[in-house]
Every structure is written in C-alpha cells, then in structure tokens.
Enzyme design. Structure first.
Site, PDB file in Angstrom:
ATOM      1  N   LYS A 162       0.848  -1.203   0.000  1.00 37.77           N
ATOM      2  CA  LYS A 162       0.000   0.000   0.000  1.00 37.77           C
ATOM      3  C   LYS A 162       0.879   1.246   0.000  1.00 37.77           C
ATOM      4  O   LYS A 162       1.929   1.285   0.677  1.00 37.77           O
ATOM      5  CB  LYS A 162      -0.885  -0.029   1.240  1.00 37.77           C
ATOM      6  N   SER A 206      -9.699  -0.482   7.440  1.00 42.37           N
ATOM      7  CA  SER A 206      -9.177  -0.297   6.077  1.00 42.37           C
ATOM      8  C   SER A 206      -8.483  -1.471   5.420  1.00 42.37           C
ATOM      9  O   SER A 206      -8.112  -1.368   4.255  1.00 42.37           O
ATOM     10  CB  SER A 206      -8.220   0.905   6.062  1.00 42.37           C
ATOM     11  N   SER A 246      -9.551   1.870   3.223  1.00 40.95           N
ATOM     12  CA  SER A 246      -8.689   2.625   2.341  1.00 40.95           C
ATOM     13  C   SER A 246      -7.696   1.759   1.559  1.00 40.95           C
ATOM     14  O   SER A 246      -7.047   2.264   0.635  1.00 40.95           O
ATOM     15  CB  SER A 246      -7.913   3.666   3.137  1.00 40.95           C
TER      16      SER A 246
END
Lengths: 486, 99
Positions: A81, A180, A156
């Site tokens: 990420k 997330s 997210s």
C-alpha cells in the site's frame, strides 16, 4: 514440473516451487507483472509499478540458490500500500501532498518481507492518508472492484485488496485504522487481517491515528496470511509501540483444529442497517462454524454501537496532530504562496490535501480545541475504554467474536461521495475492534445473489492471531470443500 | 433546523489547523462538520462516570538503549526531498519579523 502460472498461485505454492528449483523468482515476478499490466486499465489498483526494480531483485535472488532455498517467502511477488515507505520509490499515501516524495528509508514491514525473499512489484492505490472506505478519496483516481468494476473495492486499502482479488499477487500489505484492510477484503472476496495493535511495527507507515494504525495483510488464504505475518511481526527498536511479546509459529498454528472454539455473536448489533443478504450469509457462516465443531452463542457488547462516532472523534483528533507535519518545509509539496511562512503553510495544505482529509483535520482540531476537549476527545476516549471493557467481558465467555465485516456489500462508485456520514457507517463492525486494539480478520463467506462478496469478521483476544488464523483456515478449507474448489 | 456550525467557528478551527478555506469551502465545511458532530452527539449521553480516558492496555515500558552515538540519516538523504535547501539547511520564508 513447473507450476501453471496462468492460474493464480498461493504464496506457499510459489515459495515451495522456487525453493525446490521448479520455478525461478524471475519467472514468478514476470508473471505477476504481466497480470498487473493486463488488469491495470480496468482496475487502477496501483499508483506505481516498479517492474525494473522487481526483476532486478528477483535476478539477485535467483543468483544465490543456497540462500533462496532457506527464505520463507522465496520469490513471492507482493504489493505494498502506498502509505508504507519504500526507500527510493515514490510513496504518496494517495495524496498530492506527497506526489513527488521518495522516502530515504523502508518501512520495517516492507524490509522484513524483502529479507524473507518477497519481491515488491508495486505500490497500491489507497484513500488519501488512509482516510476513507472506498479508495475514491485517492488523489490519483479510484480503484475498481475486480468482481464488478462499477463498484468500489472498499477502502482505504482498496488497491491492495483489488490486486490480490484479481490474482496478480498472492499477498499485499495494507493498513487498518478503523477497518481499512478488513472492509476492502470483504468487498473483494479475499482475506484481510488486522493484527493486534503493536504486533507489527509502524515504523515507515505514514501515520494517520497513532493509537489505532496497524499494518495489515491482504491474501487469498489463511496460510498465506500466516506466512506474511510470520515475516513482519515482532519487536522493533525503531517503534516503541511495537509489542515485545514473542512471535509464535503462525504457520504451524494455522493447521490446528478449530473444534471446541467458542464463538460469540453480538446479535443486538446486527440490526436494520445490515443488508438482508449480508445477514443471511452471516447466519450461514455461523451454521458452518457450528458444523465444524465450534460452539456459537450470543454475547452482549453494550457500547459497541457507539464505535463509529467514537472512532471518528478519536481518529480525527490524532490525525489532526499527525498531519500537522505537512507544512511545505522539509519534504512534500510546497505550493506557491504570498512569501510569508503562514501563507506557505496555508497554501501548501490547501493545495496538498483533498476534501475528506481537510474535513477530518477540521473535526479533529475542533475535538481537541479549548472548550471542546472534554466533551469530545476525552469523552470519546472514555467510551473507548468501555468498548474495550465490553470485549474483555465477552472474552471471559468466548474465544472469538463473530460479526459481518461490513453492513452492505460493495457499493457503486460515486454512491456515497456526497454523504460523509453514510460513508463512515461502512466501518460499523470494524471500528470497535480497532478501538480495543484487538486482532481481527475478514474471511470470505459467500456472495449476494448479484455475486458481490460478503465477509465474515472474526475478532480475537490480544495477540491471538494464531487462534484467528486457525479458525479462518478451517472455515476456508471447509467452504472450498463444499463448493468443490480444490 | 440547520446543524451547521457557525462560520466564525469554522474560521477559528481553520486558523488552528493552518488551513485557509475559500468562502465556498467554509460554507460547505460548516454544513458537513455540523452533520458529523450531530452524528457524534450520541456519545455525550453515555454514562462514563469513573471511567479513565485513555488506552492503558496499549502502553508498554519505554524502550531504551545505551546513550551511544551511532550512524543516523545522512544529511544529503534527509535533504533529498526538501523543496528548497542550501548549505545543508532547509530554506523557508522569513519567520521572525524584521526589526
């Protein structure tokens, strides 16, 4: 005989084949990069794909077969990420503020994966600074759900969930502050693990809320999650909040039987906000757990219904402090300004942050400001302690708590952009375990009639990732057997 | 009845947060923050008498090491992302007023 690279392989299968000399790290890396290239126009899961860097790392590994044969993640392609620092590689946190930022160091979790033999193939798209539930707040455009590209992959960590769901890589790192990793895992039909607070070092994870943030793992299987967690978990001199608890053998633990494990379901929390088909899949999952020999009973979590507002008060307050560092001074964007220092701050923060980030900074600043601190932040932290106490009481009677991962399946792109409160409700079931610092995993448990994945969330005691992964593995193997999948 | 925050409040918070919203943004923030705070208002009614605010279950002993110098981030690496720098220093607009 080399494995068939046209089908998605687990990390375990790749590393076994690489260690045995049936597959080179370079071939595995090339296959991942080709799959990413084929999927990207449709999905936009990545902000940066680092093909040259990845192939070079793979070649270096292949050149040292003696070392390669010992590495636990030998040749496994992984995605990271974009809020986790990768030295020399752009790390944007999904924000214009860091669009041109290349960190001078690696996050500990990234370094440990690479030391274990994994190959980083790219940086995945995410909601800006981890703030969001759909990846639509990325400054670089949304990611699409591989199951239905008109829908969000969740957020997210939407890019990480999407790339694992598409089969391009078996493991991706994400981060989870209020859901997330778990929620996008649920939306995309993959596994998503948020470890206990402190289980994984936060060094190099771009900070959102320091008492909540954890590096998490997206994977296709529980065994792969165990493999990744084994590599990244443990104390770190660079992070004083990283737990010094010993790291168990997760790979061994995941194979254990799940019979006799006691599971608690807080029925009162699963109310009218929950989609009917999610409720049906959840009930079927509880039946499957019973059929596996687990005991499933009702528990009470009286304050957990306040988790979402408490989470937003506390997380926004911490975020307002953490994002104060983005001022145009030492790194990141420095916007054109009127020549004054305060003008530089305001212009930079105005141009660098998106709407949702500004909303949360404002909310957090308000909650911490004189005259409001007691009513908002301190009160939020008190209710947080009650939520934690509720879980502790439940864990005197059961070993795991089970909930749906999210109240709905993946929603359509654009559907919640004008309704921030509705977007926040995606965290209905994930925020509570985050506030309590507990480990939690989302496990695929079927789909709606339209084929949209539904997630089962299991929450465990502090540092009981082994227990979570054992039950997740048993559930996954059982579901595969019932569905006739090898 | 509007839940919106008074715009003067929005201006006060924006100053604290070093943000400078435009008038349009200010009005929108006033509305949105009002909605979010109304949503969070239910928390106020929870009985928290005797409850310590805080996360003591997350706290460990401080991590210490011997006070011995060791290599750290090299200056050129530290300055590599600086928008403006010279002579090993980051340059910013004047902070203190001229006499």
């Amino acid at each position: 005989m080399p494995p068939d690279l046209r089908r998605p392989l687990t990390a375990l299968a790749i590393r076994n084949a690489v260690r045995a000399g049936r597959l080179t790290a370079a071939r595995a890396c090339r296959a991942a990069l080709d799959a990413i290239e084929a999927d990207e126009p449709r999905l936009h899961a990545y902000i940066t794909v680092c093909a040259d860097r990845a192939m070079e790392a793979a070649r270096r590994l292949d050149a040292d077969p003696a070392r390669l044969a010992r590495l636990p993640l030998a040749g496994v392609p992984v995605a990271i990420k974009d809020n986790l620092c990768t030295a020399g590689l752009p790390t944007t946190a999904g924000s214009r503020m860091l669009e041109a930022f290349a960190p001078p160091y690696d996050a500990t979790a990234v370094r440990r994966l690479e030391e274990a033999g994994a190959i980083v193939v790219g940086k995945t798209n995410c909601d800006e600074f981890g703030m969001g539930a759909s990846t639509e707040y990325s400054a670089f455009g949304p990611t699409r759900n591989p199951i239905d590209p008109s829908r969000t992959p969740g957020g997210s960590s939407g890019g990480s969930a999407a790339t694992v769901a598409s089969g391009a890589v078996p493991i991706a790192l994400g981060s989870d502050t209020g859901g997330s990793v778990r929620q996008p895992a649920g939306f995309c039909g993959v596994m998503g693990l948020k470890p206990t607070y402190g289980r994984v070092s936060r060094y190099g994870l771009i900070a959102f809320a320091s008492s909540l943030d954890q590096v998490g793992i997206l994977s296709g299987t529980a065994r792969d999650a165990a493999l990744a967690l084994q590599a990244i978990a443990g104390a770190d001199a660079a992070d004083a909040t990283a737990a010094r608890q010993p790291v168990p053998d997760y790979a061994a633990a995941v194979e254990g039987p799940a019979t006799g494990v006691r599971v608690g379901v807080p029925r009162a929390l699963i109310g009218e906000d929950v989609d009917d088909e999610v409720r049906v899949r959840f009930d079927e999952a509880c039946d499957a757990l019973r059929a596996l020999g687990l005991e499933v009973r009702e528990v009470s979590l009286p304050h957990a219904r306040h988790a979402v507002p408490v989470y937003h008060l506390v997380a926004s307050a911490e975020a307002s402090a953490n994002l104060a560092r983005y001022d145009g001074v030492r790194y990141g964007l420095r916007a054109p300004h009127d020549g004054s220092i305060t003008g530089m701050y305001a212009a930079t923060r105005g141009a660098g942050f998106g709407r949702e980030v500004k909303r949360r900074i404002m909310l957090g600043t308000y909650a911490l400001s004189a005259g409001y601190y007691e009513a908002y932040y301190a009160k939020g932290q008190q209710v947080r302690a009650l939520i934690r106490a509720g879980f502790e009481a439940a864990f005197r009677e059961v070993d795991l708590v089970a909930l749906p991962t999210a109240p709905t399946p993946a929603f359509r792109l654009g559907e919640r952009l004008d309704d921030p409160v509705r977007m926040y409700l995606a965290d209905l079931f994930t925020a509570g375990p985050s506030l309590a610092g507990l480990p939690a995993v989302s496990v695929p448990c079927g789909a709606t009639g339209e084929g949209l994945p539904v997630g089962l969330q299991l929450v465990g005691r502090m540092f009981d990732e082994a227990g979570l992964l054992r039950v997740a593995n048993a559930f996954e193997q059982d579901a595969a057997a019932r569905n006739g999948v090898a | 009845m509007s839940q919106a925050l008074p715009e003067r409040e929005v201006e006060r918070i924006a100053r604290l947060a070093r943000l400078a919203p435009t008038p349009v943004e200010r009005r929108r923030l006033a509305e949105e923050l009002g909605q979010i705070l109304a949503f969070a208002a239910a928390v106020a009614s929870v009985d928290t008498s005797g409850v310590e605010p805080g996360v003591d279950w997350l706290v460990q002993e401080p991590l210490e090491r011997p006070d011995q110098p060791r290599p750290s981030l090299a200056a050129d690496a530290a300055l590599a992302n600086a928008p403006e720098h010279a002579d090993g220093l980051v340059l910013v607009p004047r902070v203190l007023p001229r006499d």
